[in-house]
Design an enzyme around this catalytic site. Sequence first.
Site, mmCIF file in Angstrom:
data_model
loop_
_atom_site.group_PDB
_atom_site.id
_atom_site.type_symbol
_atom_site.label_atom_id
_atom_site.label_comp_id
_atom_site.label_asym_id
_atom_site.label_seq_id
_atom_site.Cartn_x
_atom_site.Cartn_y
_atom_site.Cartn_z
ATOM 1 C CD GLU A 152 -49.565 29.035 -4.661
ATOM 2 O OE1 GLU A 152 -50.154 28.871 -5.726
ATOM 3 O OE2 GLU A 152 -49.367 30.164 -4.169
ATOM 4 N N GLY A 258 -41.563 24.127 11.654
ATOM 5 C CA GLY A 258 -42.038 22.812 11.198
ATOM 6 C C GLY A 258 -42.888 23.015 9.965
ATOM 7 C CB CYS A 261 -43.240 24.229 3.020
ATOM 8 S SG CYS A 261 -44.830 24.048 2.230
HETATM 9 C C1 UDX Z 1 -44.168 28.313 4.346
HETATM 10 C C2 UDX Z 1 -43.866 29.565 3.515
HETATM 11 O O1 UDX Z 1 -44.013 30.719 4.343
HETATM 12 C C3 UDX Z 1 -44.783 29.621 2.297
HETATM 13 O O2 UDX Z 1 -44.428 30.740 1.504
HETATM 14 C C4 UDX Z 1 -44.581 28.330 1.505
HETATM 15 O O3 UDX Z 1 -45.313 28.295 0.341
HETATM 16 C C5 UDX Z 1 -44.932 27.138 2.386
HETATM 17 O O4 UDX Z 1 -44.068 27.154 3.527
HETATM 18 P P1 UDX Z 1 -45.998 27.586 6.132
HETATM 19 O O5 UDX Z 1 -45.201 26.334 6.259
HETATM 20 O O6 UDX Z 1 -47.470 27.470 5.979
HETATM 21 O O7 UDX Z 1 -45.485 28.436 4.874
HETATM 22 O O8 UDX Z 1 -45.759 28.455 7.439
HETATM 23 P P2 UDX Z 1 -44.939 29.745 7.898
HETATM 24 O O9 UDX Z 1 -45.893 30.742 8.388
HETATM 25 O O10 UDX Z 1 -43.973 30.185 6.891
HETATM 26 O O11 UDX Z 1 -44.171 29.151 9.177
HETATM 27 C C6 UDX Z 1 -43.340 28.008 9.082
HETATM 28 C C7 UDX Z 1 -42.744 27.657 10.431
HETATM 29 O O12 UDX Z 1 -41.809 28.638 10.847
HETATM 30 C C8 UDX Z 1 -43.765 27.548 11.562
HETATM 31 O O13 UDX Z 1 -43.440 26.420 12.365
HETATM 32 C C9 UDX Z 1 -43.578 28.833 12.352
HETATM 33 O O14 UDX Z 1 -43.916 28.685 13.722
HETATM 34 C C10 UDX Z 1 -42.077 29.068 12.188
HETATM 35 N N1 UDX Z 1 -41.686 30.479 12.310
HETATM 36 C C11 UDX Z 1 -42.113 31.400 11.392
HETATM 37 C C12 UDX Z 1 -40.828 30.872 13.348
HETATM 38 O O15 UDX Z 1 -40.419 30.043 14.182
HETATM 39 N N2 UDX Z 1 -40.439 32.185 13.416
HETATM 40 C C13 UDX Z 1 -40.836 33.116 12.514
HETATM 41 O O16 UDX Z 1 -40.422 34.286 12.653
HETATM 42 C C14 UDX Z 1 -41.709 32.713 11.479
#
Ligand code: UDX
Length: 431
Positions: A152, A258, A261
Amino acid sequence: MKICVIGTGYVGLTTGVCLAESGFDVTCIDKDVNKIRQLNEGEVPFHEPGLDSLLKKVMVGKKIKFSNKIESAIRSNDIIFIAVGTPSMEDGSADLAAVFEVAKSIKKNLNAFKILVIKSTVPVGTNKKVAAILAGRGGKSKTRFAVISNPEFLRQGKALADYKNPHRIVIGGTNQRAIDVIMKVYAGCHCPLIVTSPENAEIIKYASNSFLAMKISYINEVANICERYNADIREVAAGMGLDPRIGDRFLEAGIGFGGSCFPKDMKALVHFADLVDYDFKLLKAALAVNERQKLLPVEKLKKNLGSLRGRTIGLLGLSFKADTDDIREASSIALINCLLGEKVKVRVTDPRAEKNMKRLFPEINYFDSPYEMADGCDGLILITEWPEYSALDFKRIKPKLKKPLLIDGRNLFDPKTMKKLGFIYEGIGRN
Ligand code: UDX
Protein backbone atom coordinates in the site's frame (compact mmCIF):
# COMPACT_ATOMS: atom_id res chain seq x y z
CA MET A 1 -17.74 -10.16 -4.33
CA LYS A 2 -17.25 -10.43 -0.57
CA ILE A 3 -14.05 -9.19 1.02
CA CYS A 4 -12.72 -9.34 4.55
CA VAL A 5 -10.15 -6.77 5.74
CA ILE A 6 -8.21 -7.60 8.88
CA GLY A 7 -6.85 -4.57 10.75
CA THR A 8 -8.62 -1.22 10.91
CA GLY A 9 -5.70 1.21 11.02
CA TYR A 10 -5.60 3.95 8.38
CA VAL A 11 -4.58 1.47 5.65
CA GLY A 12 -7.10 -1.27 6.54
CA LEU A 13 -10.00 1.05 7.22
CA THR A 14 -9.41 3.21 4.13
CA THR A 15 -9.14 0.06 2.01
CA GLY A 16 -12.31 -1.45 3.55
CA VAL A 17 -14.38 1.71 3.19
CA CYS A 18 -13.21 2.35 -0.39
CA LEU A 19 -13.85 -1.27 -1.42
CA ALA A 20 -17.35 -0.97 0.07
CA GLU A 21 -17.89 2.24 -1.89
CA SER A 22 -16.85 0.37 -5.06
CA GLY A 23 -19.67 -2.09 -4.42
CA PHE A 24 -18.00 -4.98 -2.58
CA ASP A 25 -19.52 -6.42 0.59
CA VAL A 26 -16.85 -5.78 3.17
CA THR A 27 -16.28 -7.11 6.68
CA CYS A 28 -13.60 -5.28 8.67
CA ILE A 29 -12.04 -7.13 11.57
CA ASP A 30 -10.04 -5.79 14.48
CA LYS A 31 -9.03 -7.29 17.82
CA ASP A 32 -9.63 -3.98 19.58
CA VAL A 33 -13.18 -4.19 20.91
CA ASN A 34 -13.37 -0.43 21.53
CA LYS A 35 -12.38 0.35 17.94
CA ILE A 36 -15.06 -2.03 16.65
CA ARG A 37 -17.68 -0.44 18.92
CA GLN A 38 -16.70 3.06 17.68
CA LEU A 39 -16.76 1.94 14.04
CA ASN A 40 -20.17 0.31 14.46
CA GLU A 41 -21.38 3.69 15.69
CA GLY A 42 -20.05 5.26 12.50
CA GLU A 43 -17.05 6.89 14.18
CA VAL A 44 -13.50 6.74 12.76
CA PRO A 45 -11.08 6.17 15.69
CA PHE A 46 -8.37 8.46 14.24
CA HIS A 47 -8.21 11.65 12.19
CA GLU A 48 -8.24 11.02 8.44
CA PRO A 49 -9.94 13.73 6.36
CA GLY A 50 -13.09 12.56 4.53
CA LEU A 51 -13.09 9.03 5.97
CA ASP A 52 -15.86 9.78 8.50
CA SER A 53 -18.38 10.84 5.88
CA LEU A 54 -17.49 8.04 3.45
CA LEU A 55 -17.84 5.51 6.28
CA LYS A 56 -21.30 6.83 7.13
CA LYS A 57 -22.30 6.64 3.46
CA VAL A 58 -21.26 2.99 3.03
CA MET A 59 -22.87 2.09 6.35
CA VAL A 60 -26.20 3.47 5.15
CA GLY A 61 -25.90 1.27 2.06
CA LYS A 62 -25.08 -1.70 4.36
CA LYS A 63 -21.94 -2.47 2.32
CA ILE A 64 -19.65 -2.68 5.36
CA LYS A 65 -19.70 -4.28 8.77
CA PHE A 66 -17.28 -4.37 11.68
CA SER A 67 -16.58 -7.23 14.01
CA ASN A 68 -13.89 -8.78 16.21
CA LYS A 69 -14.93 -12.32 15.25
CA ILE A 70 -12.07 -13.22 12.95
CA GLU A 71 -12.89 -16.94 12.61
CA SER A 72 -16.39 -16.54 11.19
CA ALA A 73 -15.22 -13.66 8.96
CA ILE A 74 -12.52 -15.91 7.46
CA ARG A 75 -14.97 -18.74 6.90
CA SER A 76 -17.52 -16.56 5.15
CA ASN A 77 -15.10 -14.59 2.92
CA ASP A 78 -12.80 -15.93 0.24
CA ILE A 79 -10.68 -12.80 -0.25
CA ILE A 80 -8.89 -11.70 2.89
CA PHE A 81 -6.87 -8.49 3.01
CA ILE A 82 -4.29 -8.40 5.80
CA ALA A 83 -3.62 -4.85 6.98
CA VAL A 84 -2.30 -5.35 10.48
CA GLY A 85 0.63 -3.40 11.93
CA THR A 86 4.27 -4.44 11.48
CA PRO A 87 6.06 -2.17 13.98
CA SER A 88 9.83 -1.90 14.34
CA MET A 89 11.58 -4.23 16.76
CA GLU A 90 14.63 -3.11 18.69
CA ASP A 91 17.04 -4.41 16.02
CA GLY A 92 15.12 -2.57 13.26
CA SER A 93 13.40 -5.69 11.92
CA ALA A 94 9.64 -5.64 11.31
CA ASP A 95 7.58 -7.38 13.96
CA LEU A 96 5.52 -9.88 11.98
CA ALA A 97 3.70 -11.43 14.95
CA ALA A 98 0.31 -9.96 13.98
CA VAL A 99 0.66 -11.08 10.32
CA PHE A 100 1.57 -14.64 11.36
CA GLU A 101 -1.24 -14.77 13.90
CA VAL A 102 -3.74 -13.90 11.17
CA ALA A 103 -2.16 -16.53 8.89
CA LYS A 104 -2.64 -19.15 11.63
CA SER A 105 -6.31 -18.17 12.06
CA ILE A 106 -6.81 -18.49 8.30
CA LYS A 107 -5.18 -21.91 8.30
CA LYS A 108 -7.58 -23.09 11.04
CA ASN A 109 -10.57 -21.86 9.04
CA LEU A 110 -9.61 -22.94 5.53
CA ASN A 111 -13.11 -24.14 4.55
CA ALA A 112 -12.71 -23.16 0.84
CA PHE A 113 -10.12 -21.66 -1.56
CA LYS A 114 -8.92 -18.41 0.04
CA ILE A 115 -6.92 -15.55 -1.42
CA LEU A 116 -4.80 -13.77 1.18
CA VAL A 117 -3.77 -10.28 0.16
CA ILE A 118 -0.90 -8.89 2.23
CA LYS A 119 -1.28 -5.10 2.43
CA SER A 120 0.82 -4.74 5.56
CA THR A 121 4.40 -3.66 4.86
CA VAL A 122 6.38 -6.86 5.26
CA PRO A 123 10.01 -7.73 4.52
CA VAL A 124 11.03 -9.71 1.51
CA GLY A 125 10.31 -13.41 2.03
CA THR A 126 7.18 -12.89 4.15
CA ASN A 127 4.80 -13.98 1.39
CA LYS A 128 6.56 -17.37 1.36
CA LYS A 129 6.53 -17.61 5.17
CA VAL A 130 2.79 -16.91 5.27
CA ALA A 131 2.24 -19.53 2.57
CA ALA A 132 4.29 -22.04 4.60
CA ILE A 133 2.10 -21.40 7.67
CA LEU A 134 -1.03 -22.07 5.62
CA ALA A 135 0.41 -25.12 3.88
CA GLY A 136 1.35 -26.67 7.21
CA ARG A 137 3.46 -29.77 7.55
CA GLY A 138 3.90 -31.60 4.23
CA GLY A 139 2.26 -28.70 2.36
CA LYS A 140 -1.00 -30.65 2.09
CA SER A 141 -3.38 -27.72 1.81
CA LYS A 142 -1.31 -25.84 -0.84
CA THR A 143 -4.11 -25.99 -3.40
CA ARG A 144 -6.59 -24.34 -1.07
CA PHE A 145 -5.08 -20.86 -0.87
CA ALA A 146 -2.95 -18.26 -2.65
CA VAL A 147 -0.94 -15.44 -1.09
CA ILE A 148 -0.71 -12.13 -2.95
CA SER A 149 1.63 -9.30 -1.96
CA ASN A 150 -0.16 -6.04 -2.62
CA PRO A 151 1.74 -3.22 -0.87
CA GLU A 152 0.00 0.00 0.00
CA PHE A 153 1.26 3.50 -0.80
CA LEU A 154 -1.37 5.60 1.00
CA ARG A 155 -0.24 8.75 2.78
CA GLN A 156 -1.83 9.61 6.09
CA GLY A 157 -3.97 12.70 5.79
CA LYS A 158 -4.45 12.00 2.06
CA ALA A 159 -5.40 8.33 2.26
CA LEU A 160 -8.71 8.62 0.37
CA ALA A 161 -7.28 10.68 -2.47
CA ASP A 162 -4.33 8.28 -2.76
CA TYR A 163 -6.64 5.23 -2.77
CA LYS A 164 -8.75 6.73 -5.53
CA ASN A 165 -5.86 8.03 -7.64
CA PRO A 166 -2.97 5.62 -7.19
CA HIS A 167 0.19 5.93 -9.26
CA ARG A 168 0.46 2.16 -9.53
CA ILE A 169 -0.98 -1.03 -8.10
CA VAL A 170 1.49 -3.79 -7.37
CA ILE A 171 0.27 -7.38 -7.38
CA GLY A 172 2.92 -9.91 -6.40
CA GLY A 173 1.95 -13.54 -6.71
CA THR A 174 2.45 -16.85 -8.44
CA ASN A 175 -1.13 -18.17 -8.65
CA GLN A 176 -2.75 -16.88 -11.86
CA ARG A 177 -6.29 -17.57 -10.65
CA ALA A 178 -5.71 -15.38 -7.58
CA ILE A 179 -3.92 -12.68 -9.60
CA ASP A 180 -6.91 -12.49 -11.99
CA VAL A 181 -9.35 -12.09 -9.08
CA ILE A 182 -7.31 -9.29 -7.47
CA MET A 183 -6.96 -7.54 -10.85
CA LYS A 184 -10.78 -7.55 -11.01
CA VAL A 185 -10.95 -6.03 -7.52
CA TYR A 186 -8.87 -3.12 -8.81
CA ALA A 187 -10.53 -2.97 -12.23
CA GLY A 188 -11.92 0.54 -11.54
CA CYS A 189 -8.46 2.05 -10.95
CA HIS A 190 -6.95 3.92 -13.85
CA CYS A 191 -3.26 3.38 -13.27
CA PRO A 192 -0.57 0.86 -14.22
CA LEU A 193 -1.14 -2.58 -12.68
CA ILE A 194 2.17 -4.29 -12.06
CA VAL A 195 1.97 -8.06 -11.85
CA THR A 196 5.20 -9.42 -10.51
CA SER A 197 6.78 -11.89 -8.11
CA PRO A 198 6.01 -11.66 -4.37
CA GLU A 199 9.66 -10.81 -3.67
CA ASN A 200 9.65 -7.94 -6.17
CA ALA A 201 6.39 -6.59 -4.74
CA GLU A 202 7.76 -6.70 -1.20
CA ILE A 203 10.95 -4.89 -2.18
CA ILE A 204 9.11 -2.28 -4.30
CA LYS A 205 7.39 -1.03 -1.15
CA TYR A 206 10.53 -0.73 1.00
CA ALA A 207 12.64 0.67 -1.81
CA SER A 208 10.01 3.32 -2.63
CA ASN A 209 9.53 4.57 0.92
CA SER A 210 13.24 4.52 1.64
CA PHE A 211 14.01 6.42 -1.56
CA LEU A 212 11.51 9.15 -0.65
CA ALA A 213 12.93 9.43 2.86
CA MET A 214 16.46 9.58 1.45
CA LYS A 215 15.37 12.39 -0.85
CA ILE A 216 14.21 14.35 2.21
CA SER A 217 17.46 13.77 4.11
CA TYR A 218 19.37 14.83 1.00
CA ILE A 219 17.48 18.11 0.62
CA ASN A 220 17.84 18.73 4.36
CA GLU A 221 21.62 18.42 4.09
CA VAL A 222 21.63 20.77 1.08
CA ALA A 223 19.51 23.17 3.18
CA ASN A 224 22.07 23.09 5.97
CA ILE A 225 24.78 24.04 3.46
CA CYS A 226 22.55 26.79 1.99
CA GLU A 227 22.30 28.38 5.44
CA ARG A 228 26.06 28.55 5.75
CA TYR A 229 26.50 30.12 2.29
CA ASN A 230 23.64 32.61 2.52
CA ALA A 231 21.58 30.77 -0.13
CA ASP A 232 17.89 29.84 -0.05
CA ILE A 233 16.86 26.18 -0.19
CA ARG A 234 13.42 27.03 -1.60
CA GLU A 235 15.00 28.56 -4.68
CA VAL A 236 17.65 25.85 -4.89
CA ALA A 237 15.00 23.09 -4.68
CA ALA A 238 12.84 24.82 -7.29
CA GLY A 239 15.83 24.97 -9.63
CA MET A 240 16.65 21.31 -9.04
CA GLY A 241 13.06 20.08 -9.32
CA LEU A 242 12.61 21.31 -12.89
CA ASP A 243 14.82 18.46 -14.03
CA PRO A 244 12.30 15.63 -14.53
CA ARG A 245 14.96 13.14 -13.50
CA ILE A 246 14.86 14.76 -10.06
CA GLY A 247 11.24 15.94 -9.90
CA ASP A 248 9.93 18.76 -7.75
CA ARG A 249 8.21 16.69 -5.03
CA PHE A 250 9.66 15.65 -1.68
CA LEU A 251 12.21 18.43 -1.84
CA GLU A 252 10.84 20.39 1.09
CA ALA A 253 13.51 20.98 3.67
CA GLY A 254 12.48 20.91 7.28
CA ILE A 255 13.12 19.37 10.69
CA GLY A 256 13.02 15.82 9.41
CA PHE A 257 10.56 13.13 8.48
CA GLY A 258 8.52 11.03 10.87
CA GLY A 259 5.39 8.89 10.76
CA SER A 260 4.56 5.24 10.94
CA CYS A 261 6.28 4.32 7.66
CA PHE A 262 9.53 6.01 6.62
CA PRO A 263 11.70 5.41 9.71
CA LYS A 264 10.29 1.91 10.27
CA ASP A 265 10.64 0.83 6.65
CA MET A 266 14.20 2.18 6.31
CA LYS A 267 15.26 0.34 9.46
CA ALA A 268 13.64 -2.86 8.21
CA LEU A 269 15.39 -2.57 4.82
CA VAL A 270 18.74 -1.99 6.54
CA HIS A 271 17.97 -5.04 8.67
CA PHE A 272 17.05 -7.41 5.87
CA ALA A 273 20.06 -6.19 3.89
CA ASP A 274 22.21 -7.04 6.96
CA LEU A 275 20.71 -10.52 6.98
CA VAL A 276 22.32 -11.16 3.60
CA ASP A 277 25.60 -9.49 4.68
CA TYR A 278 24.94 -6.25 2.87
CA ASP A 279 25.75 -2.97 4.58
CA PHE A 280 23.16 -0.44 3.26
CA LYS A 281 25.29 2.63 3.94
CA LEU A 282 23.09 5.21 2.19
CA LEU A 283 20.03 4.36 4.28
CA LYS A 284 21.95 4.35 7.54
CA ALA A 285 23.29 7.81 6.69
CA ALA A 286 19.83 9.08 5.73
CA LEU A 287 18.46 7.91 9.09
CA ALA A 288 21.32 9.55 10.99
CA VAL A 289 20.83 12.83 9.08
CA ASN A 290 17.16 12.73 10.03
CA GLU A 291 17.89 12.32 13.74
CA ARG A 292 20.27 15.30 13.61
CA GLN A 293 17.78 17.39 11.65
CA LYS A 294 15.05 16.89 14.26
CA LEU A 295 17.19 18.72 16.83
CA LEU A 296 18.25 21.61 14.58
CA PRO A 297 15.81 24.00 16.32
CA VAL A 298 17.68 23.50 19.61
CA GLU A 299 20.91 24.80 18.01
CA LYS A 300 18.97 27.75 16.61
CA LEU A 301 17.45 28.49 20.02
CA LYS A 302 20.88 28.42 21.66
CA LYS A 303 22.32 30.71 18.98
CA ASN A 304 19.65 33.30 19.76
CA LEU A 305 19.05 32.80 23.47
CA GLY A 306 22.31 31.44 24.88
CA SER A 307 21.57 29.06 27.74
CA LEU A 308 18.14 27.47 27.55
CA ARG A 309 17.87 26.63 31.25
CA GLY A 310 14.61 28.04 32.68
CA ARG A 311 13.46 29.44 29.30
CA THR A 312 9.88 28.96 28.10
CA ILE A 313 9.51 27.67 24.55
CA GLY A 314 6.25 27.14 22.65
CA LEU A 315 5.77 24.47 19.98
CA LEU A 316 3.28 25.06 17.18
CA GLY A 317 2.16 21.58 16.12
CA LEU A 318 3.01 18.10 17.36
CA SER A 319 1.89 15.60 14.72
CA PHE A 320 4.48 14.29 12.25
CA LYS A 321 2.75 16.23 9.48
CA ALA A 322 -0.49 18.17 8.95
CA ASP A 323 -3.92 16.52 8.64
CA THR A 324 -3.21 13.68 11.02
CA ASP A 325 -3.28 13.17 14.79
CA ASP A 326 -0.41 10.66 14.48
CA ILE A 327 2.72 11.46 16.48
CA ARG A 328 4.70 8.30 15.72
CA GLU A 329 8.38 9.22 15.18
CA ALA A 330 7.37 12.90 15.03
CA SER A 331 10.19 15.43 15.30
CA SER A 332 8.26 16.99 18.19
CA ILE A 333 9.04 13.97 20.40
CA ALA A 334 12.83 14.22 19.97
CA LEU A 335 12.63 17.98 20.46
CA ILE A 336 10.53 17.86 23.61
CA ASN A 337 12.87 15.26 25.13
CA CYS A 338 15.87 17.43 24.30
CA LEU A 339 14.26 20.64 25.60
CA LEU A 340 13.22 18.96 28.84
CA GLY A 341 16.83 17.74 29.21
CA GLU A 342 17.94 21.39 28.87
CA LYS A 343 15.47 22.31 31.68
CA VAL A 344 13.21 24.29 29.34
CA LYS A 345 9.56 24.90 30.24
CA VAL A 346 7.76 23.40 27.26
CA ARG A 347 4.37 24.70 26.05
CA VAL A 348 2.59 23.05 23.15
CA THR A 349 -0.46 23.31 20.95
CA ASP A 350 -1.83 21.18 18.10
CA PRO A 351 -5.28 21.07 16.47
CA ARG A 352 -5.48 17.25 16.62
CA ALA A 353 -2.54 15.51 18.27
CA GLU A 354 -2.82 16.76 21.86
CA LYS A 355 -4.55 13.61 23.15
CA ASN A 356 -1.87 11.29 21.75
CA MET A 357 0.99 13.48 23.02
CA LYS A 358 -0.47 13.72 26.53
CA ARG A 359 0.06 9.98 26.94
CA LEU A 360 3.80 10.45 26.24
CA PHE A 361 4.38 13.79 27.97
CA PRO A 362 1.76 14.43 30.66
CA GLU A 363 4.14 16.89 32.38
CA ILE A 364 4.28 19.65 29.71
CA ASN A 365 1.73 22.45 29.23
CA TYR A 366 -0.98 22.03 26.59
CA PHE A 367 -2.97 24.92 25.09
CA ASP A 368 -5.94 24.97 22.73
CA SER A 369 -5.03 28.43 21.48
CA PRO A 370 -1.61 29.27 19.93
CA TYR A 371 -2.12 32.83 21.22
CA GLU A 372 -2.45 31.69 24.84
CA MET A 373 0.49 29.33 24.39
CA ALA A 374 2.71 32.16 23.12
CA ASP A 375 2.10 34.28 26.23
CA GLY A 376 5.43 34.68 28.05
CA CYS A 377 7.45 32.46 25.67
CA ASP A 378 11.13 33.15 24.91
CA GLY A 379 10.62 31.74 21.44
CA LEU A 380 8.35 29.63 19.23
CA ILE A 381 9.13 26.64 17.04
CA LEU A 382 6.81 25.70 14.16
CA ILE A 383 6.85 21.90 14.03
CA THR A 384 3.83 20.99 11.87
CA GLU A 385 2.62 22.83 8.77
CA TRP A 386 -1.06 22.88 9.81
CA PRO A 387 -2.97 25.21 7.40
CA GLU A 388 -4.42 27.12 10.37
CA TYR A 389 -0.90 28.19 11.36
CA SER A 390 -0.41 29.92 7.99
CA ALA A 391 -3.29 32.18 8.98
CA LEU A 392 -1.96 33.06 12.46
CA ASP A 393 -2.09 36.74 13.40
CA PHE A 394 1.57 37.37 14.26
CA LYS A 395 0.83 41.01 15.09
CA ARG A 396 -1.22 39.61 17.97
CA ILE A 397 1.43 37.06 18.93
CA LYS A 398 4.49 39.31 18.96
CA PRO A 399 3.63 41.44 22.02
CA LYS A 400 2.97 38.27 24.01
CA LEU A 401 6.50 36.94 23.48
CA LYS A 402 9.43 37.82 25.75
CA LYS A 403 11.63 37.63 22.65
CA PRO A 404 10.12 37.67 19.13
CA LEU A 405 11.98 34.54 18.04
CA LEU A 406 10.33 32.22 15.52
CA ILE A 407 12.02 29.05 14.31
CA ASP A 408 10.09 27.82 11.32
CA GLY A 409 10.77 24.08 11.10
CA ARG A 410 8.71 23.65 7.92
CA ASN A 411 9.52 26.86 6.04
CA LEU A 412 5.84 27.76 6.24
CA PHE A 413 6.31 31.51 6.50
CA ASP A 414 7.89 34.14 4.32
CA PRO A 415 11.15 35.30 5.94
CA LYS A 416 10.81 38.90 4.68
CA THR A 417 7.25 39.27 5.98
CA MET A 418 8.21 37.86 9.37
CA LYS A 419 11.20 40.17 9.62
CA LYS A 420 9.01 43.14 8.69
CA LEU A 421 6.71 42.16 11.54
CA GLY A 422 9.71 42.43 13.85
CA PHE A 423 10.47 38.75 14.30
CA ILE A 424 13.87 37.15 14.57
CA TYR A 425 13.02 34.54 11.95
CA GLU A 426 14.95 31.34 11.35
CA GLY A 427 13.76 28.93 8.67
CA ILE A 428 15.55 25.81 7.50
CA GLY A 429 18.13 26.56 4.83
CA ARG A 430 16.91 30.09 4.16
CA ASN A 431 18.99 33.24 4.13
C1 UDX B 1 4.50 7.74 3.47
C2 UDX B 1 4.51 7.52 1.95
O1 UDX B 1 4.43 8.78 1.30
C3 UDX B 1 3.35 6.60 1.55
O2 UDX B 1 3.43 6.35 0.16
C4 UDX B 1 3.50 5.30 2.33
O3 UDX B 1 2.55 4.36 2.00
C5 UDX B 1 3.45 5.60 3.83
O4 UDX B 1 4.53 6.49 4.14
P1 UDX B 1 3.16 9.27 5.18
O5 UDX B 1 4.08 8.70 6.21
O6 UDX B 1 1.71 9.30 5.48
O7 UDX B 1 3.32 8.46 3.81
O8 UDX B 1 3.59 10.77 4.92
P2 UDX B 1 4.37 11.63 3.82
O9 UDX B 1 3.45 12.65 3.30
O10 UDX B 1 5.05 10.79 2.83
O11 UDX B 1 5.44 12.38 4.75
C6 UDX B 1 6.33 11.66 5.58
C7 UDX B 1 7.23 12.61 6.36
O12 UDX B 1 8.13 13.27 5.49
C8 UDX B 1 6.48 13.71 7.11
O13 UDX B 1 7.07 13.87 8.39
C9 UDX B 1 6.71 14.95 6.26
O14 UDX B 1 6.68 16.15 7.03
C10 UDX B 1 8.12 14.69 5.72
N1 UDX B 1 8.39 15.37 4.45
C11 UDX B 1 7.70 15.03 3.32
C12 UDX B 1 9.41 16.33 4.38
O15 UDX B 1 10.06 16.64 5.40
N2 UDX B 1 9.68 16.92 3.17
C13 UDX B 1 9.02 16.59 2.03
O16 UDX B 1 9.35 17.17 0.98
C14 UDX B 1 7.99 15.63 2.11
